[in-house]
Scaffold this motif. Sequence first.
Motif, PDB file in Angstrom:
ATOM      1  N   ARG A 121       0.946   5.256   0.329  1.00  0.00           N
ATOM      2  CA  ARG A 121       0.113   6.313   0.887  1.00  0.00           C
ATOM      3  C   ARG A 121       0.827   7.649   0.770  1.00  0.00           C
ATOM      4  O   ARG A 121       2.018   7.762   1.069  1.00  0.00           O
ATOM      5  CB  ARG A 121      -0.226   6.009   2.357  1.00  0.00           C
ATOM      6  N   GLU A 149       0.843  -1.189   0.000  1.00  0.00           N
ATOM      7  CA  GLU A 149       0.000   0.000   0.000  1.00  0.00           C
ATOM      8  C   GLU A 149       0.883   1.246   0.000  1.00  0.00           C
ATOM      9  O   GLU A 149       1.710   1.430   0.890  1.00  0.00           O
ATOM     10  CB  GLU A 149      -0.912   0.023   1.223  1.00  0.00           C
ATOM     11  N   TRP A 181      -5.121  -2.031  10.098  1.00  0.00           N
ATOM     12  CA  TRP A 181      -5.507  -0.623  10.143  1.00  0.00           C
ATOM     13  C   TRP A 181      -6.641  -0.407  11.148  1.00  0.00           C
ATOM     14  O   TRP A 181      -6.705   0.625  11.820  1.00  0.00           O
ATOM     15  CB  TRP A 181      -5.922  -0.125   8.769  1.00  0.00           C
ATOM     16  N   LYS A 182      -7.525  -1.389  11.260  1.00  0.00           N
ATOM     17  CA  LYS A 182      -8.601  -1.306  12.253  1.00  0.00           C
ATOM     18  C   LYS A 182      -8.005  -1.293  13.665  1.00  0.00           C
ATOM     19  O   LYS A 182      -8.410  -0.501  14.529  1.00  0.00           O
ATOM     20  CB  LYS A 182      -9.562  -2.486  12.086  1.00  0.00           C
ATOM     21  N   ARG A 203      -4.443  -6.423   5.861  1.00  0.00           N
ATOM     22  CA  ARG A 203      -4.328  -4.964   5.806  1.00  0.00           C
ATOM     23  C   ARG A 203      -5.475  -4.310   6.557  1.00  0.00           C
ATOM     24  O   ARG A 203      -5.276  -3.413   7.393  1.00  0.00           O
ATOM     25  CB  ARG A 203      -4.297  -4.521   4.345  1.00  0.00           C
ATOM     26  N   ASP A 204      -6.709  -4.716   6.258  1.00  0.00           N
ATOM     27  CA  ASP A 204      -7.886  -4.110   6.887  1.00  0.00           C
ATOM     28  C   ASP A 204      -7.876  -4.329   8.401  1.00  0.00           C
ATOM     29  O   ASP A 204      -8.207  -3.421   9.173  1.00  0.00           O
ATOM     30  CB  ASP A 204      -9.163  -4.697   6.287  1.00  0.00           C
ATOM     31  N   LEU A 251       1.956  -3.127  11.975  1.00  0.00           N
ATOM     32  CA  LEU A 251       2.074  -2.633  10.610  1.00  0.00           C
ATOM     33  C   LEU A 251       3.531  -2.716  10.157  1.00  0.00           C
ATOM     34  O   LEU A 251       4.445  -2.485  10.958  1.00  0.00           O
ATOM     35  CB  LEU A 251       1.574  -1.190  10.514  1.00  0.00           C
ATOM     36  N   ASN A 269      -4.190   6.889  -1.479  1.00  0.00           N
ATOM     37  CA  ASN A 269      -3.509   5.599  -1.373  1.00  0.00           C
ATOM     38  C   ASN A 269      -3.835   4.708  -2.568  1.00  0.00           C
ATOM     39  O   ASN A 269      -4.917   4.801  -3.152  1.00  0.00           O
ATOM     40  CB  ASN A 269      -3.849   4.892  -0.058  1.00  0.00           C
ATOM     41  N   PHE A 326       2.945   2.196  14.880  1.00  0.00           N
ATOM     42  CA  PHE A 326       2.926   1.272  13.746  1.00  0.00           C
ATOM     43  C   PHE A 326       3.542  -0.061  14.163  1.00  0.00           C
ATOM     44  O   PHE A 326       2.991  -1.144  13.891  1.00  0.00           O
ATOM     45  CB  PHE A 326       3.720   1.856  12.572  1.00  0.00           C
ATOM     46  N   PHE A 349      -5.041  -0.315  14.468  1.00  0.00           N
ATOM     47  CA  PHE A 349      -4.376   0.970  14.636  1.00  0.00           C
ATOM     48  C   PHE A 349      -5.383   2.054  15.010  1.00  0.00           C
ATOM     49  O   PHE A 349      -5.180   2.813  15.965  1.00  0.00           O
ATOM     50  CB  PHE A 349      -3.661   1.345  13.336  1.00  0.00           C
TER      51      PHE A 349
END
Length: 260
Positions: free
Chosen positions: A159, A157, A222-223, A218-219, A189, A249, A184, A225
């Motif tokens: 960004r 990804e 990020w959730k 990934r999802d 991450l 992104n 992170f 985070f």
Amino acid sequence: MKRRNFLRSAILGTASTAVSANVFGAGRASSSHKQFYELRDYELVRLERQEFLDQYFRYALIPALNRAGVEHVGVFRELKARYPARMLLLIPYDSGKDFFKVKEELAENTIFQEASKKYNALSVDDYVYSRYTTYLLEAFSGFPEIKIPSGEPKVFELRNYQSYSEDAGRRKIEMFNREELALFNEVGLSPLFFGKVLAGDTMPSLTYMLSFNNMEERDALWKKFGESEGWKQMKDKPEYANTVSEIVNRFYEPLSYSQI
């Protein structure tokens, strides 16, 4: 309509005026060593013509870069590509000075010139891309070198965080260096690099890249985070207020010959 489109129409020649001589003089021997990254975004005319670019990268450009001392050249193709299809080339340099030095070496290298003949001989009817854009980035002090991911991640990804002013951009980079990079790491991450954009059409901005095994991972990360106490406490601090005006992104997959 977007205020600015990410990775479009940057002029490589502006790099020499956009960055001070002191910055470009930094090298590996410096105690504050930071890498520099050349990020090229290619807009392909037709997806099937990617083969011409693949051959050039694989057998001419990347071997020449490696011989010049550049390691870990990454090549990526946009996932679920829409028109125009995109390819991404990531070239890490040990210093800003090396960015120019390596280009001079390639221009005079007979092995590289010979390996590039087929690519350079493409006719106007077989042209591969409508344009490519080059971005020059300086690594963050908190993440000074590229970190090659373990395993074989399938999703990357990219960004880009754009800011309304230079000061806002500076404060967002401080946020990463002081607190966000640690978070992170805490939530799992996996960044590949972080860089301040020194030349490009999204200035002032920063760009970074993350790797994942799949989109589900990934999802989930990020959730994690977004729901973490660390982020909830950090995001509302007044010193970090209004630092990002737009986030763009894109998702990529590494090609078989990519060194990342």
